[in-house]
Design a protein around this motif. Sequence first.
Motif, PDB file in Angstrom:
ATOM      1  N   VAL A 171     114.010  29.648   5.091  1.00 55.22           N
ATOM      2  CA  VAL A 171     114.762  29.305   6.296  1.00 55.22           C
ATOM      3  C   VAL A 171     114.670  27.806   6.577  1.00 55.22           C
ATOM      4  O   VAL A 171     115.664  27.150   6.916  1.00 55.22           O
ATOM      5  N   ALA A 172     113.462  27.252   6.432  1.00 56.60           N
ATOM      6  CA  ALA A 172     113.282  25.814   6.668  1.00 56.60           C
ATOM      7  C   ALA A 172     114.093  24.986   5.684  1.00 56.60           C
ATOM      8  O   ALA A 172     114.688  23.967   6.047  1.00 56.60           O
ATOM      9  N   TYR A 173     114.147  25.434   4.442  1.00 58.17           N
ATOM     10  CA  TYR A 173     114.936  24.725   3.430  1.00 58.17           C
ATOM     11  C   TYR A 173     116.418  24.746   3.796  1.00 58.17           C
ATOM     12  O   TYR A 173     117.112  23.730   3.705  1.00 58.17           O
ATOM     13  N   TYR A 174     116.911  25.932   4.230  1.00 64.10           N
ATOM     14  CA  TYR A 174     118.321  26.046   4.595  1.00 64.10           C
ATOM     15  C   TYR A 174     118.651  25.116   5.760  1.00 64.10           C
ATOM     16  O   TYR A 174     119.670  24.420   5.755  1.00 64.10           O
ATOM     17  N   ARG A 199     117.079  22.426   6.687  1.00 63.16           N
ATOM     18  CA  ARG A 199     116.954  21.023   6.278  1.00 63.16           C
ATOM     19  C   ARG A 199     118.176  20.559   5.504  1.00 63.16           C
ATOM     20  O   ARG A 199     118.651  19.433   5.667  1.00 63.16           O
ATOM     21  N   GLU A 200     118.719  21.438   4.656  1.00 60.95           N
ATOM     22  CA  GLU A 200     119.834  21.042   3.802  1.00 60.95           C
ATOM     23  C   GLU A 200     121.192  21.153   4.493  1.00 60.95           C
ATOM     24  O   GLU A 200     122.118  20.408   4.169  1.00 60.95           O
ATOM     25  N   HIS A 201     121.336  22.112   5.438  1.00 59.25           N
ATOM     26  CA  HIS A 201     122.659  22.385   5.984  1.00 59.25           C
ATOM     27  C   HIS A 201     122.803  22.090   7.465  1.00 59.25           C
ATOM     28  O   HIS A 201     123.925  21.984   7.968  1.00 59.25           O
ATOM     29  N   GLU A 202     121.725  21.972   8.185  1.00 58.61           N
ATOM     30  CA  GLU A 202     121.812  21.718   9.615  1.00 58.61           C
ATOM     31  C   GLU A 202     121.312  20.342  10.009  1.00 58.61           C
ATOM     32  O   GLU A 202     121.589  19.857  11.102  1.00 58.61           O
ATOM     33  N   ASP A 203     120.570  19.716   9.132  1.00 63.48           N
ATOM     34  CA  ASP A 203     120.043  18.381   9.426  1.00 63.48           C
ATOM     35  C   ASP A 203     121.182  17.363   9.420  1.00 63.48           C
ATOM     36  O   ASP A 203     121.989  17.308   8.487  1.00 63.48           O
ATOM     37  N   LYS A 204     121.279  16.552  10.469  1.00 63.21           N
ATOM     38  CA  LYS A 204     122.340  15.545  10.554  1.00 63.21           C
ATOM     39  C   LYS A 204     122.206  14.477   9.480  1.00 63.21           C
ATOM     40  O   LYS A 204     123.155  13.761   9.194  1.00 63.21           O
ATOM     41  N   GLY A 205     121.022  14.372   8.916  1.00 61.05           N
ATOM     42  CA  GLY A 205     120.827  13.386   7.857  1.00 61.05           C
ATOM     43  C   GLY A 205     121.724  13.634   6.670  1.00 61.05           C
ATOM     44  O   GLY A 205     122.139  12.704   5.973  1.00 61.05           O
ATOM     45  N   TYR A 206     122.064  14.914   6.426  1.00 52.71           N
ATOM     46  CA  TYR A 206     122.965  15.251   5.329  1.00 52.71           C
ATOM     47  C   TYR A 206     124.345  14.642   5.559  1.00 52.71           C
ATOM     48  O   TYR A 206     124.956  14.055   4.666  1.00 52.71           O
ATOM     49  N   ILE A 207     124.853  14.791   6.816  1.00 52.42           N
ATOM     50  CA  ILE A 207     126.155  14.219   7.163  1.00 52.42           C
ATOM     51  C   ILE A 207     126.107  12.697   7.076  1.00 52.42           C
ATOM     52  O   ILE A 207     127.039  12.053   6.576  1.00 52.42           O
ATOM     53  N   GLU A 208     125.016  12.126   7.585  1.00 51.88           N
ATOM     54  CA  GLU A 208     124.881  10.675   7.537  1.00 51.88           C
ATOM     55  C   GLU A 208     124.870  10.180   6.095  1.00 51.88           C
ATOM     56  O   GLU A 208     125.397   9.118   5.777  1.00 51.88           O
ATOM     57  N   GLY A 209     124.250  10.966   5.230  1.00 50.39           N
ATOM     58  CA  GLY A 209     124.218  10.591   3.816  1.00 50.39           C
ATOM     59  C   GLY A 209     125.608  10.561   3.217  1.00 50.39           C
ATOM     60  O   GLY A 209     125.954   9.672   2.437  1.00 50.39           O
ATOM     61  N   LEU A 210     126.428  11.560   3.581  1.00 52.17           N
ATOM     62  CA  LEU A 210     127.808  11.592   3.093  1.00 52.17           C
ATOM     63  C   LEU A 210     128.604  10.392   3.599  1.00 52.17           C
ATOM     64  O   LEU A 210     129.402   9.807   2.870  1.00 52.17           O
ATOM     65  N   LEU A 267     105.000  37.043   1.258  1.00 55.61           N
ATOM     66  CA  LEU A 267     106.438  37.235   1.412  1.00 55.61           C
ATOM     67  C   LEU A 267     106.935  36.596   2.700  1.00 55.61           C
ATOM     68  O   LEU A 267     107.984  35.945   2.742  1.00 55.61           O
ATOM     69  N   ALA A 268     106.178  36.803   3.788  1.00 52.60           N
ATOM     70  CA  ALA A 268     106.563  36.215   5.071  1.00 52.60           C
ATOM     71  C   ALA A 268     106.559  34.698   5.004  1.00 52.60           C
ATOM     72  O   ALA A 268     107.444  34.021   5.538  1.00 52.60           O
ATOM     73  N   SER A 269     105.554  34.144   4.315  1.00 53.86           N
ATOM     74  CA  SER A 269     105.475  32.696   4.163  1.00 53.86           C
ATOM     75  C   SER A 269     106.658  32.162   3.365  1.00 53.86           C
ATOM     76  O   SER A 269     107.244  31.123   3.703  1.00 53.86           O
ATOM     77  N   LEU A 270     107.051  32.882   2.330  1.00 51.79           N
ATOM     78  CA  LEU A 270     108.203  32.471   1.517  1.00 51.79           C
ATOM     79  C   LEU A 270     109.481  32.510   2.348  1.00 51.79           C
ATOM     80  O   LEU A 270     110.353  31.652   2.220  1.00 51.79           O
ATOM     81  N   ALA A 271     109.603  33.547   3.207  1.00 50.35           N
ATOM     82  CA  ALA A 271     110.790  33.662   4.047  1.00 50.35           C
ATOM     83  C   ALA A 271     110.900  32.477   5.002  1.00 50.35           C
ATOM     84  O   ALA A 271     111.991  31.916   5.204  1.00 50.35           O
TER      85      ALA A 271
END
Length: 418
Positions: free
Chosen positions: A370-373, A375-386, A362-366
Amino acid sequence: MAKKFVPNNNDFAIAYYRFSSHAQSDASIQQQRDAAQKYAAGHGLQIIKEYKDEAISGTTDQRPGFQLMLSEIGKIKPGALIIWKTDRLGRDRCDLAIAKKYIRDAGCVIHYIAEPIAGDAPESALMEGVLESMAEYYSRQLRTNIKRGHLYNAQNCLYNGHKTLGYAAEPAPEFGKDRQRYVIDPVTAPFVQKVFEDYAAGKPMVEIAKELNSLGVTTTRGKPFTVNSLAHILNNRAYIGEYRYGDIVTPDGMPAIVSPEVFEAAQKRLILNKRQGGQRANGLTPDEAPRFWLTGKLYCGKCGTPMQGCSGTSSYKDTKHYYYACGTARKKKCSLKYVKKDKIEAIACFMLSECLKDTELLASLAVDVVAYYQREHEDKGYIEGLKAERAEAEKALNNLVRAIEQGIFSETTQTRLL
């Protein structure tokens, strides 16, 4: 010891003509025929049958006229076979050796019109071997040059002889004589756009094909449209400007006819229809698809093929039952029996619940969530992609405006695009 050759004692002759589309300097079929008739008249021979292969390479022995001649020569037993040159029989020494054995065993002497091979003279065998080697060398050299030319064209995004609906070829003298580049064909390009737009909007391929055929539009081969030919168009990334030749792929290597948005919408519908087509084949309706949440996650334990959802009715036709089946079982390629949907899904739910009882897991999944969130919402690469997508959209719009200004599209098409 080699078997002594015994020629047929008659004045009958057959003639074989071949013309290759890859070597336009060759004598045409008619020129070879005229020369053969003249040669026969001058040597007291009577041509009783002619064979020909037009626009077929001599590198293969799979030529209808050539094979027919070899099959009949033993029955006709002519005294002579008249050909233009050694390379007319073929450009592969192995094929030539086999063919000449057939001809020799039939008691036939080969007469060459345009080559200095002196009948049974000792030097004739040497000369004939040299000419055969030269013919094979020419063929290999030509093949190498063609590949080199195609590679050069691909590296410069030039026309390589592959016809694509919606495009035409225009001279590109800056790359050399006879080089051509792809340009948008103002006649057929609007039909390609309509195919993508109609299909993305939900129109079935069958209806699109019927409409194109009723308008007299044909494929690049001059044939009516079918579902398969439309699928080929809808999957062709050339229409968004991607030049492809073998392993060479160049984005924006050719003018785009379809916008990335419309192309992507068509791709999504292709995937959806493919999946729903499989569901219909398994007796399911589209609204039943969400029932099978293990699809794409469950695999056959016997052959490893993905399991698919399917359904069937009871013997009284009043109850519908649902199963998971091996993707090849319905084709009788796997003996795995159908598994009841409720049973296998209950087992999967039980296993998941057991895994979630493990606190370390469970801890590993948590941590992973968090890492997925991040990567998708805080990584500047997402903005650069847009930003990159926006730049591509602006570029496509500018290209469209230029195309309209140049009059590439009709007024009706301009109105629809704007």
